[in-house]
Design a protein around this motif. Structure first.
Motif, PDB file in Angstrom:
ATOM      1  N   ALA A 156       0.951  -1.293  -0.592  1.00  0.00           N
ATOM      2  CA  ALA A 156       0.249   0.725   0.361  1.00  0.00           C
ATOM      3  C   ALA A 156       0.940   0.862   0.085  1.00  0.00           C
ATOM      4  N   MET A 157       0.213   2.231  -0.561  1.00  0.00           N
ATOM      5  CA  MET A 157       0.998   3.211  -0.164  1.00  0.00           C
ATOM      6  C   MET A 157       0.690   4.645   0.672  1.00  0.00           C
ATOM      7  N   GLU A 158       1.014   5.499   0.829  1.00  0.00           N
ATOM      8  CA  GLU A 158       1.133   6.718   2.488  1.00  0.00           C
ATOM      9  C   GLU A 158       1.269   7.450   1.899  1.00  0.00           C
ATOM     10  N   ILE A 159       1.113   8.637   1.433  1.00  0.00           N
ATOM     11  CA  ILE A 159       1.116  10.233   0.676  1.00  0.00           C
ATOM     12  C   ILE A 159       0.560  11.089   1.335  1.00  0.00           C
ATOM     13  N   MET A 160       1.515  12.268   2.333  1.00  0.00           N
ATOM     14  CA  MET A 160       1.117  13.463   2.942  1.00  0.00           C
ATOM     15  C   MET A 160       0.769  14.209   1.047  1.00  0.00           C
ATOM     16  N   THR A 161      -0.169  14.822   1.019  1.00  0.00           N
ATOM     17  CA  THR A 161      -1.150  15.798   0.531  1.00  0.00           C
ATOM     18  C   THR A 161      -1.042  17.366   1.086  1.00  0.00           C
ATOM     19  N   ASP A 162      -1.257  18.310   0.706  1.00  0.00           N
ATOM     20  CA  ASP A 162      -2.511  19.582   0.939  1.00  0.00           C
ATOM     21  C   ASP A 162      -3.789  19.025   1.927  1.00  0.00           C
ATOM     22  N   LYS A 163      -4.087  18.042   1.497  1.00  0.00           N
ATOM     23  CA  LYS A 163      -5.747  17.188   1.837  1.00  0.00           C
ATOM     24  C   LYS A 163      -5.300  16.145   3.540  1.00  0.00           C
ATOM     25  N   GLY A 164      -4.088  16.403   3.857  1.00  0.00           N
ATOM     26  CA  GLY A 164      -3.984  15.566   4.990  1.00  0.00           C
ATOM     27  C   GLY A 164      -3.032  14.220   4.278  1.00  0.00           C
ATOM     28  N   LYS A 165      -3.036  12.794   5.122  1.00  0.00           N
ATOM     29  CA  LYS A 165      -2.040  11.168   4.774  1.00  0.00           C
ATOM     30  C   LYS A 165      -3.058  10.750   4.433  1.00  0.00           C
ATOM     31  N   VAL A 166      -3.093  10.477   2.793  1.00  0.00           N
ATOM     32  CA  VAL A 166      -3.767   9.777   1.969  1.00  0.00           C
ATOM     33  C   VAL A 166      -2.861   8.222   1.540  1.00  0.00           C
ATOM     34  N   ILE A 167      -4.291   7.222   2.311  1.00  0.00           N
ATOM     35  CA  ILE A 167      -3.082   5.644   2.170  1.00  0.00           C
ATOM     36  C   ILE A 167      -4.189   4.891   0.675  1.00  0.00           C
ATOM     37  N   LEU A 168      -3.494   4.674  -0.201  1.00  0.00           N
ATOM     38  CA  LEU A 168      -4.253   4.335  -1.124  1.00  0.00           C
ATOM     39  C   LEU A 168      -3.997   2.820  -0.965  1.00  0.00           C
ATOM     40  N   THR A 169      -4.805   1.715  -0.863  1.00  0.00           N
ATOM     41  CA  THR A 169      -5.132   0.506  -0.199  1.00  0.00           C
ATOM     42  C   THR A 169      -4.550  -0.639  -1.031  1.00  0.00           C
ATOM     43  N   SER A 170      -4.811   0.017  -1.737  1.00  0.00           N
ATOM     44  CA  SER A 170      -3.919  -1.725  -2.972  1.00  0.00           C
ATOM     45  C   SER A 170      -4.782  -2.502  -2.879  1.00  0.00           C
ATOM     46  N   ASP A 171      -4.549  -3.755  -3.234  1.00  0.00           N
ATOM     47  CA  ASP A 171      -5.898  -4.522  -3.465  1.00  0.00           C
ATOM     48  C   ASP A 171      -5.771  -4.977  -1.453  1.00  0.00           C
ATOM     49  N   VAL A 172      -5.915  -4.484  -1.077  1.00  0.00           N
ATOM     50  CA  VAL A 172      -6.091  -5.189   0.271  1.00  0.00           C
ATOM     51  C   VAL A 172      -7.952  -4.825   0.327  1.00  0.00           C
ATOM     52  N   ALA A 215     -17.090   9.062  -8.332  1.00  0.00           N
ATOM     53  CA  ALA A 215     -17.934  10.648  -8.205  1.00  0.00           C
ATOM     54  C   ALA A 215     -17.279  11.103  -6.529  1.00  0.00           C
ATOM     55  N   ASN A 216     -16.608  10.380  -5.967  1.00  0.00           N
ATOM     56  CA  ASN A 216     -16.030  11.507  -4.767  1.00  0.00           C
ATOM     57  C   ASN A 216     -14.854  12.494  -5.257  1.00  0.00           C
ATOM     58  N   TYR A 217     -14.803  12.100  -6.422  1.00  0.00           N
ATOM     59  CA  TYR A 217     -12.820  13.146  -6.583  1.00  0.00           C
ATOM     60  C   TYR A 217     -13.524  13.275  -8.659  1.00  0.00           C
ATOM     61  N   LYS A 218     -13.870  14.382  -8.750  1.00  0.00           N
ATOM     62  CA  LYS A 218     -15.172  14.546  -9.774  1.00  0.00           C
ATOM     63  C   LYS A 218     -13.634  14.624 -10.886  1.00  0.00           C
ATOM     64  N   ASN A 219     -12.796  15.582 -10.330  1.00  0.00           N
ATOM     65  CA  ASN A 219     -11.594  15.490 -11.034  1.00  0.00           C
ATOM     66  C   ASN A 219     -10.396  14.819 -11.751  1.00  0.00           C
ATOM     67  N   GLY A 220     -11.037  13.548 -10.722  1.00  0.00           N
ATOM     68  CA  GLY A 220     -10.055  13.075 -10.910  1.00  0.00           C
ATOM     69  C   GLY A 220      -8.181  12.912  -9.967  1.00  0.00           C
ATOM     70  N   LYS A 221      -8.418  14.211  -9.118  1.00  0.00           N
ATOM     71  CA  LYS A 221      -7.477  14.919  -8.115  1.00  0.00           C
ATOM     72  C   LYS A 221      -7.901  14.756  -6.618  1.00  0.00           C
ATOM     73  N   ILE A 222      -7.048  13.821  -6.417  1.00  0.00           N
ATOM     74  CA  ILE A 222      -7.354  13.642  -4.620  1.00  0.00           C
ATOM     75  C   ILE A 222      -7.308  14.168  -3.509  1.00  0.00           C
ATOM     76  N   ALA A 223      -5.721  14.451  -3.862  1.00  0.00           N
ATOM     77  CA  ALA A 223      -5.444  15.770  -3.496  1.00  0.00           C
ATOM     78  C   ALA A 223      -4.336  16.548  -3.437  1.00  0.00           C
ATOM     79  N   ARG A 243      -2.780   4.267  11.427  1.00  0.00           N
ATOM     80  CA  ARG A 243      -2.003   5.533  10.316  1.00  0.00           C
ATOM     81  C   ARG A 243      -2.335   6.924  10.185  1.00  0.00           C
ATOM     82  N   ASN A 244      -3.744   6.747  10.924  1.00  0.00           N
ATOM     83  CA  ASN A 244      -4.513   7.987  11.080  1.00  0.00           C
ATOM     84  C   ASN A 244      -4.526   8.754  10.329  1.00  0.00           C
ATOM     85  N   PRO A 245      -5.361   7.686   8.554  1.00  0.00           N
ATOM     86  CA  PRO A 245      -4.869   8.670   7.531  1.00  0.00           C
ATOM     87  C   PRO A 245      -5.874   9.754   7.697  1.00  0.00           C
TER      88      PRO A 245
END
Length: 108
Positions: free
Chosen positions: A37-53, A100-108, A85-87
């Motif tokens: 999985a991936m943990e990415i720090m962004t301007d909207k906070g910590k994002v976890i990409l869960t992979s196929d879990v 639908a949640n990120y219509k412009n394709g940008k998560i953070a 990890r408190n994402p």
């Protein structure tokens, strides 16, 4: 290493590695033995990409294991690790609701 003669790959196994500033890859297993999985720090906070879990948001919210799994024990450890990890945002790997949640394709 015979599998990687030029030293381009580094195995993470059951730990984590910062691969760029603010971007960490960490082992989760569960779906497949090498799943990460991936943990990415962004301007909207910590994002976890869960992979196929977690294929869908329900897997995250209700802690429902996915249908195809290599190890149920690893799945429980992985979901606990990712949530621990408190994402601020968790993104499942196959849920159409992400669009639908990120219509412009940008998560953070």
């Amino acid at each position: 290493n015979e599998a990687d003669p030029q030293g381009r790959f580094k195995l993470i196994n059951d730990s984590e590695m910062e691969i760029a500033p603010g971007v960490k890859a960490f082992w989760v297993g569960a779906h497949t033995p090498g799943c990460q999985a991936m943990e990415i720090m962004t301007d909207k906070g910590k994002v976890i990409l869960t992979s196929d879990v977690c294929f869908h948001y329900d897997h995250i919210e209700y802690e429902i294991p996915i249908g195809f799994i290599y190890s149920l024990y690893e799945w429980w450890d992985a979901i606990k690790n990712m949530k621990g990890r408190n994402p601020d945002i968790m993104i499942p790997s196959h849920d159409v609701k992400v669009f639908a949640n990120y219509k412009n394709g940008k998560i953070a």
